[in-house]
Scaffold this motif. Structure first.
Motif: not given
Length: 455
Positions: A7, A23, A31, A151, A153
């Motif tokens: 990440t 994210y 984040k 991405r 998370v």
């Protein structure tokens, strides 16, 4: 923590490429902390805001100037707001309403902001967006597309949780960079420490990469084939690895162009002058619309990175050359021309074999040494690809042995009996398919090699 490692790497790559990253995940997964740390690394102006369905443009772009309104001018005071930020973090980005959306789109893509009658350039390097969920309305599709890297998370793993709790949730660790050849961590907030990355790196790396890094045709073809797989109801004929992606995934032209540029940055920052096919692994973080599609992209890439469609073509070429060799036995002029063609195929196979060995030598450095893959992610890729590359190596070696054998036979103008003994499978196939008139000089259609004997 491999997930956190990957990440962070993607965040830094986004900033060096001048792109934005999104994210998606539950609250409390750090984040916003990623945005803050990137800002400290860039030594830039940081802006952070949480959007709600009731958010107004003033929260992002600044309040209207009362003095300007008295002069019938619609100008915002942007100091301390998004138009003057270097790095920004906007939480619940998809809560943006229509009053915010159009201005935000232009700011993200063109880095321009209309302040009254003046259009100004904004210094925004990277906007880190965050959301607990995917956008649900079509009017947000354009905003979603502005985030090149995406991405998912999650909460930290059990082992990661213990480590996080042990260091006070990360508060005991300084924001730091490890200098090559040194021990320990160095704080980038310490004025006595020379940072590994400067403002110049963030401002000009993309431009330098586009000038210095070549994108080979094989990489472009791989990207094109991937989009065909994602968007088409069925893959092109000849792709027997995966037939289709259901449901299809739309990939805009803009995303593909930006994806290639990002891979050029990845190669440039890794000290390479060519994009590698393994850089295409980054596409798993770029081309998906829904998180589950990332795994489909990943699986497709693993299958196609280890495949070698060109080897099958070389098999067909060798078959044709073998048939011509048998047909032109005793013809020195035709044999001489054929020797050159066989030599070209040999050279192609030698280069192909060298590429396979280079990829595998020393524990797969093309993957394990990739700067933009996390350690565990790289290990997983290497474990998946190495057996397939080993199979490819064996196939290339076997074909190369046949090509060299044929080249030696042609150079020595070997007789048919010798060719049949040394290359029995090719000879049997040629005998099976050759016209009867071509077989008459060798005894007709009843000839066949068997353990060095002729019948």
């Amino acid at each position: 923590m491999s997930a956190a490692d990957s990440t962070v790497r993607l965040l830094l790559l986004a900033a060096l490429s001048g792109e934005h990253i999104l994210y998606i995940g539950p609250p409390g997964t750090a984040k916003s902390e990623l945005g803050r740390r990137l800002s400290r690394l860039c030594h830039g102006v940081y802006f952070e805001r949480l959007l709600t369905r009731f958010s107004v443009p003033e929260e992002l772009f600044g309040p209207l100037s009362m003095r300007a309104l008295e002069e019938d001018k619609y100008i915002r005071q942007t100091s301390g707001y998004l138009p003057e930020a270097t790095v920004a973090f906007v939480d619940e980005i998809f809560k943006a309403n229509s009053a915010i959306l159009n201005t935000l789109l232009t700011l993200l893509n063109e880095r321009l902001f209309d302040n009254g009658s003046t259009r100004v350039h904004v210094p925004l390097l990277c906007l880190v967006g965050a959301s607990n969920e995917l956008p649900e309305s079509e009017e947000l599709d354009a905003l979603y597309d502005r985030f090149l890297l995406r991405r998912r998370v999650q909460q930290v793993s059990q082992a990661g949780l213990l480590e996080m709790l042990g260091n006070g949730g990360g508060r005991k660790q300084a924001i730091a960079l490890r200098s090559p050849g040194t021990q320990g961590l160095q704080s980038v907030d310490d004025p006595a420490v020379q940072p590994l990355l400067t403002a110049d790196d963030f401002d000009h790396t993309r431009e330098r990469a586009l000038d210095a890094v070549e994108v080979p045709p094989s990489v472009l073809q791989l990207i094109a084939d991937l989009r065909t797989y994602l968007q088409a109801s069925a893959a092109p004929a000849g792709n027997c690895l995966l037939d289709k992606c259901e449901p299809p995934v739309y990939v805009s032209d803009r995303r593909l162009v930006k994806a290639v540029a990002l891979m050029q940055v990845a190669a440039y920052t890794s000290g390479r002058s060519r994009v590698s096919e393994y850089d295409c692994l980054l596409l798993r973080h770029i081309l998906w619309q829904r998180p589950d599609e990332a795994e489909r992209i990943y699986d497709w890439l693993l299958n196609n990175l280890a495949s070698d469609d060109g080897l099958q073509q070389l098999q067909f070429i060798l078959n044709g050359m073998f048939g011509r060799a048998c047909k032109n036995l005793g013809n020195p002029e035709a044999t001489a021309m054929l020797v050159k063609e066989v030599g070209d195929v040999r050279e192609t196979l030698v280069n192909k074999l060298a590429g396979v060995y280079s990829a595998m030598e020393g524990g797969f450095p093309a993957v394990m040494g990739n700067l933009w893959l996390g350690q565990e992610e790289a290990q997983a890729v290497a474990s998946a690809l190495l057996p397939k590359l080993e199979k490819s190596r064996k196939e290339v070696e076997d074909l190369l042995f046949e090509v060299v054998t044929l080249e030696v036979l042609l150079r020595h103008q070997a007789e048919a009996v010798v060719i049949a003994d040394l290359m029995p499978a090719r000879w049997a196939d040629w005998v099976r398919n050759a016209p009867a008139e071509q077989l008459r000089p060798y005894g007709g259609a009843n000839i066949r090699p068997a353990k060095g004997m002729w019948y």
